[in-house]
Design an enzyme around this catalytic site. Structure first.
Site, PDB file in Angstrom:
ATOM      1  N   THR A 185      41.800  41.079  31.030  1.00 41.56           N
ATOM      2  CA  THR A 185      40.542  41.308  30.270  1.00 41.56           C
ATOM      3  C   THR A 185      40.361  42.974  30.077  1.00 41.56           C
ATOM      4  O   THR A 185      40.887  43.664  31.248  1.00 41.56           O
ATOM      5  CB  THR A 185      39.223  40.875  30.927  1.00 41.56           C
ATOM      6  OG1 THR A 185      39.147  41.423  32.065  1.00 41.56           O
ATOM      7  CG2 THR A 185      39.270  39.308  30.921  1.00 41.56           C
ATOM      8  N   GLU A 330      38.559  35.005  28.980  1.00 40.50           N
ATOM      9  CA  GLU A 330      38.364  33.953  30.227  1.00 40.50           C
ATOM     10  C   GLU A 330      38.281  32.398  29.835  1.00 40.50           C
ATOM     11  O   GLU A 330      38.360  31.383  30.402  1.00 40.50           O
ATOM     12  CB  GLU A 330      37.074  34.094  31.232  1.00 40.50           C
ATOM     13  CG  GLU A 330      37.184  35.470  32.034  1.00 40.50           C
ATOM     14  CD  GLU A 330      36.882  36.585  31.114  1.00 40.50           C
ATOM     15  OE1 GLU A 330      36.975  36.789  29.921  1.00 40.50           O
ATOM     16  OE2 GLU A 330      36.411  37.817  31.818  1.00 40.50           O
ATOM     17  N   LYS A 439      15.656  46.793  26.112  1.00 41.01           N
ATOM     18  CA  LYS A 439      14.667  46.260  26.672  1.00 41.01           C
ATOM     19  C   LYS A 439      13.412  47.071  26.257  1.00 41.01           C
ATOM     20  O   LYS A 439      13.197  48.023  26.624  1.00 41.01           O
ATOM     21  CB  LYS A 439      14.842  46.244  28.049  1.00 41.01           C
ATOM     22  CG  LYS A 439      15.972  45.189  28.389  1.00 41.01           C
ATOM     23  CD  LYS A 439      16.021  44.801  29.996  1.00 41.01           C
ATOM     24  CE  LYS A 439      17.285  44.006  29.962  1.00 41.01           C
ATOM     25  NZ  LYS A 439      18.457  44.076  30.755  1.00 41.01           N
ATOM     26  N   TRP A 444      13.176  41.754  24.455  1.00 40.73           N
ATOM     27  CA  TRP A 444      14.451  42.224  24.269  1.00 40.73           C
ATOM     28  C   TRP A 444      14.744  42.398  22.634  1.00 40.73           C
ATOM     29  O   TRP A 444      14.344  41.476  21.884  1.00 40.73           O
ATOM     30  CB  TRP A 444      15.425  41.117  24.882  1.00 40.73           C
ATOM     31  CG  TRP A 444      15.577  40.871  26.304  1.00 40.73           C
ATOM     32  CD1 TRP A 444      14.934  41.745  27.135  1.00 40.73           C
ATOM     33  CD2 TRP A 444      16.495  40.218  26.949  1.00 40.73           C
ATOM     34  NE1 TRP A 444      15.473  41.477  28.301  1.00 40.73           N
ATOM     35  CE2 TRP A 444      16.663  40.287  28.368  1.00 40.73           C
ATOM     36  CE3 TRP A 444      17.448  39.144  26.622  1.00 40.73           C
ATOM     37  CZ2 TRP A 444      16.865  39.674  29.330  1.00 40.73           C
ATOM     38  CZ3 TRP A 444      18.121  38.498  27.608  1.00 40.73           C
ATOM     39  CH2 TRP A 444      17.971  38.694  28.994  1.00 40.73           C
TER      40      TRP A 444
HETATM   41  P1  ADP Z   1      38.640  41.737  24.542  1.00 42.10           P
HETATM   42  O1  ADP Z   1      38.518  41.179  23.022  1.00 42.10           O
HETATM   43  O2  ADP Z   1      37.796  42.951  24.593  1.00 42.10           O
HETATM   44  O3  ADP Z   1      39.955  41.558  25.121  1.00 42.10           O
HETATM   45  P2  ADP Z   1      37.438  39.310  25.083  1.00 42.10           P
HETATM   46  O4  ADP Z   1      38.161  38.717  24.097  1.00 42.10           O
HETATM   47  O5  ADP Z   1      37.699  38.418  26.311  1.00 42.10           O
HETATM   48  O6  ADP Z   1      38.070  40.698  25.363  1.00 42.10           O
HETATM   49  O7  ADP Z   1      36.021  39.424  24.597  1.00 42.10           O
HETATM   50  C1  ADP Z   1      35.126  38.743  24.828  1.00 42.10           C
HETATM   51  C2  ADP Z   1      33.566  39.208  24.329  1.00 42.10           C
HETATM   52  O8  ADP Z   1      33.849  39.516  23.107  1.00 42.10           O
HETATM   53  C3  ADP Z   1      32.648  38.017  24.253  1.00 42.10           C
HETATM   54  O9  ADP Z   1      32.168  37.894  25.615  1.00 42.10           O
HETATM   55  C4  ADP Z   1      31.510  38.615  23.420  1.00 42.10           C
HETATM   56  O10 ADP Z   1      30.890  39.389  23.930  1.00 42.10           O
HETATM   57  C5  ADP Z   1      32.458  39.264  22.194  1.00 42.10           C
HETATM   58  N1  ADP Z   1      32.619  38.378  21.062  1.00 42.10           N
HETATM   59  C6  ADP Z   1      33.632  37.630  20.864  1.00 42.10           C
HETATM   60  N2  ADP Z   1      33.539  36.856  19.836  1.00 42.10           N
HETATM   61  C7  ADP Z   1      32.356  37.336  19.106  1.00 42.10           C
HETATM   62  C8  ADP Z   1      31.831  36.877  18.025  1.00 42.10           C
HETATM   63  N3  ADP Z   1      32.031  36.088  17.365  1.00 42.10           N
HETATM   64  N4  ADP Z   1      30.375  37.336  17.992  1.00 42.10           N
HETATM   65  C9  ADP Z   1      29.959  38.284  19.045  1.00 42.10           C
HETATM   66  N5  ADP Z   1      30.638  38.786  19.822  1.00 42.10           N
HETATM   67  C10 ADP Z   1      31.851  38.089  20.128  1.00 42.10           C
END
Ligand code: ADP
Length: 542
Positions: A185, A330, A439, A444
């Site tokens: 990640t 994950e 906040k 929120w």
């Molecule tokens: P990275 O893309 O930074 O390698 P991840 O793909 O695991 O890591 O990131 C996951 C996070 O991306 C999610 O927990 C969420 O916050 C954000 N995310 C993914 N898809 C969306 C979406 N369609 N809308 C909003 N947030 C998203």
């Protein structure tokens, strides 16, 4: 009493065997790093992956060894995944957009034994190689004719190297829970953490992703994953494409609007997928040139929130269905997809787009719920925000080497770090990252909602909202805007545009204009860096 069905472990080798047997002539078409378009069939890919597996075994690679790739989407990268997993080794996708120190950290943490890399990355890796003690060999994904002079240890040209094997090899057989792949990640705080997929989780996740309400891929599709394989397990395409027998188009290193457009049209792509930034580039190109999209039916958009204006443009101007998707590394990574259920089938116009802005519905094999900070489940009323928690057979239960400790609660739920609502029909909508939510006066405010609204203004290229300390309300929203080239928006115009479209108390207290906003390696806005930049900022008159 046990069922009397065959014991058929869910191994990745079975996917490419199936593709070669049932869809053997179907092609994988790539924009090669060397330049020309390259075509190959699933049958040939399987044969070459067998050679690769055989060659890896000869180099001493065995069950559980990590083998890294630093590569764009191409047929060779696909072969690597199948060859590596075919001997029970673990593909570790390294994201070239990480900082150099992070690349070193993750490769050493994973103890990668071999690195497969594209020509593009030779100079980068030459700089790092001294500090990669576990890597015994560098395989450059090219042929002898294009092999560069390099200082990399035991460097070989991929084509020559695999041709030292004859492909007379059998995939290894082992338990389906064996590790198959790894992806770290991006880690906005602390070190990146390694997510480890198994053969079983990858197969189940890919089957899940093929469902009609997810990617809905079939043997009639031509699928182009623009999302790189190194981003969150490539959103399943490396397995789901061959499983479905879809033609695959691999775009290589060129992900700009004109290059993506050229492949969409010349290859008559029907389904594609990437983060919003890529589609901004494509839509800008379409608008400048007035060109049409003649074959594309579906575009999967995720990784960060898909702006409403983007969905409306694709659907209204080009007749392309947008599938807004949410997930995380994950989760293998698909968590939800926003397809329209019967309950909403009669909606039209704005009411329909209100639903399409949501991240969507969980398919079978993903369970989700929202809770308060104490862990009590909150109602699915579409209004109440809570921490989004998930579980399922393709969701992590721990990080590599136990980093980060226990990540599940006692009932097996994983806290995504996202804050969301779920409506009565099961549509989840992300309102924020838990750490980014604003906040204000005990309530929120969703920074994502404000950002989505602001980017709908014609003068705005990009928008980010952060919470700024406020003596009375605790925090209030500051809207940070990157104007479009040649546009000169002002605060009043932007606020007037937002007025009436959100609750009054959600209105940003101020708007500032900047030339650019910092992004993470996967294209997300770096809120931490932005908050840091504005740490001394005070609202006017406060
Ligand atoms: P990275 O893309 O930074 O390698 P991840 O793909 O695991 O890591 O990131 C996951 C996070 O991306 C999610 O927990 C969420 O916050 C954000 N995310 C993914 N898809 C969306 C979406 N369609 N809308 C909003 N947030 C998203």
């Amino acid at each position: 009493m046990l069922g009397l069905m065959q014991d058929w472990p869910l191994l990745i080798s079975r996917v490419i065997d199936h593709a070669a047997r049932e869809h053997g002539d179907r092609e994988v078409i790539s924009r090669s790093i060397e330049g020309p378009i390259h075509r190959i069939t699933y049958r040939e890919i399987r044969q070459r992956a067998l050679k690769l597996a055989q060659r890896l075994s000869r180099d001493g690679i065995k069950l559980g060894d990590r083998v890294a790739t630093l590569a764009w989407n191409s047929w060779r990268h696909l072969e690597c995944w199948y060859g590596i997993t075919g001997v029970g080794a673990v593909y570790h996708t390294v994201n070239p957009r990480l900082f150099e120190d992070q690349i070193l950290y993750i490769m050493n943490h994973a103890e990668d034994r071999i690195l497969f890399l594209d020509l593009t990355f030779v100079p980068l890796v030459e700089k790092l190689a001294d500090r990669l003690p576990t890597v015994g060999r560098y395989v450059i994904l090219t042929d002898a004719a294009h092999m560069p002079q390099t200082t990399l240890r035991n460097a070989v040209a991929y084509e020559e190297w695999i041709n030292e094997a004859d492909g007379d090899f059998r995939w290894l057989e082992f338990d389906e829970n064996t590790a198959a792949g790894m992806c770290y990640t991006s880690g906005t705080t602390g070190h990146p953490k390694g997510v480890v997929y198994s053969h079983r989780s990858n197969i189940l996740h890919s089957m899940m992703s093929l469902q009609p309400d997810c990617l809905n891929l079939s043997s009639r599709d031509t699928a182009m994953p623009v999302v790189p394989l190194f981003h969150a397990n490539g959103w399943s395409f490396a397995f789901s494409g061959p499983m479905a027998g879809a033609t695959m188009v691999m775009p290589g290193a060129k992900l700009d609007g004109p290059s993506v457009y050229e492949l969409l049209e010349t290859m008559q792509v029907t389904c594609t997928a990437a983060v919003p930034t890529v589609w901004l580039g494509l839509l800008a190109y379409l608008e400048q040139t007035g060109k049409p999209l003649t074959s594309l039916k579906r575009v999967v958009i995720g990784g960060s929130a898909c702006p409403r204006a983007m969905t409306e443009k694709f659907e209204r101007n080009y007749g392309v269905q947008v599938l807004h998707a949410w997930g995380m590394t994950e989760m293998s990574p698909l968590g939800t997809v926003c397809s329209i259920k019967k309950d909403y089938a009669d909606l039209e116009g704005d009411a329909l787009y209100d639903i399409k802005m949501k991240q969507g519905v969980a398919p079978f094999a993903v369970e989700m719920k929202i809770t308060d900070d104490a862990g009590n489940e909150l109602p699915r009323d579409g209004q109440t925000f809570g921490r989004l928690k998930v579980r399922g057979p393709a969701v992590s239960r721990s990080y590599f080497r136990g980093e980060g400790g226990q990540i599940l609660d006692e009932d097996g739920w994983f806290d995504t770090g996202d804050v969301a609502t779920i409506d009565p029909h099961g549509y989840m909508q992300i309102t924020d990252r838990a750490k980014d939510v604003i906040k204000s006066g005990g309530e929120w405010i969703s920074s994502i909602d404000l950002e989505n609204l602001a980017v709908g203004h014609p003068d705005v290229a990009e928008a980010a909202v952060i919470g700024i300390a406020h003596p009375k309300w605790d925090e209030r929203p500051l809207l940070v805007i990157v104007p479009k080239p040649d546009a000169q928006p002002d605060k009043e115009k932007i606020l007037a545009f937002m007025q009436g479209r959100i609750a009054k108390w959600w209105m940003p207290d101020d708007v500032v204009f900047v030339p650019e906003i910092p992004h993470t390696a996967t294209g997300k806005i770096q809120k931490m860096a932005l908050r840091d930049r504005f740490k001394d900022y005070r609202f006017p008159g406060v």
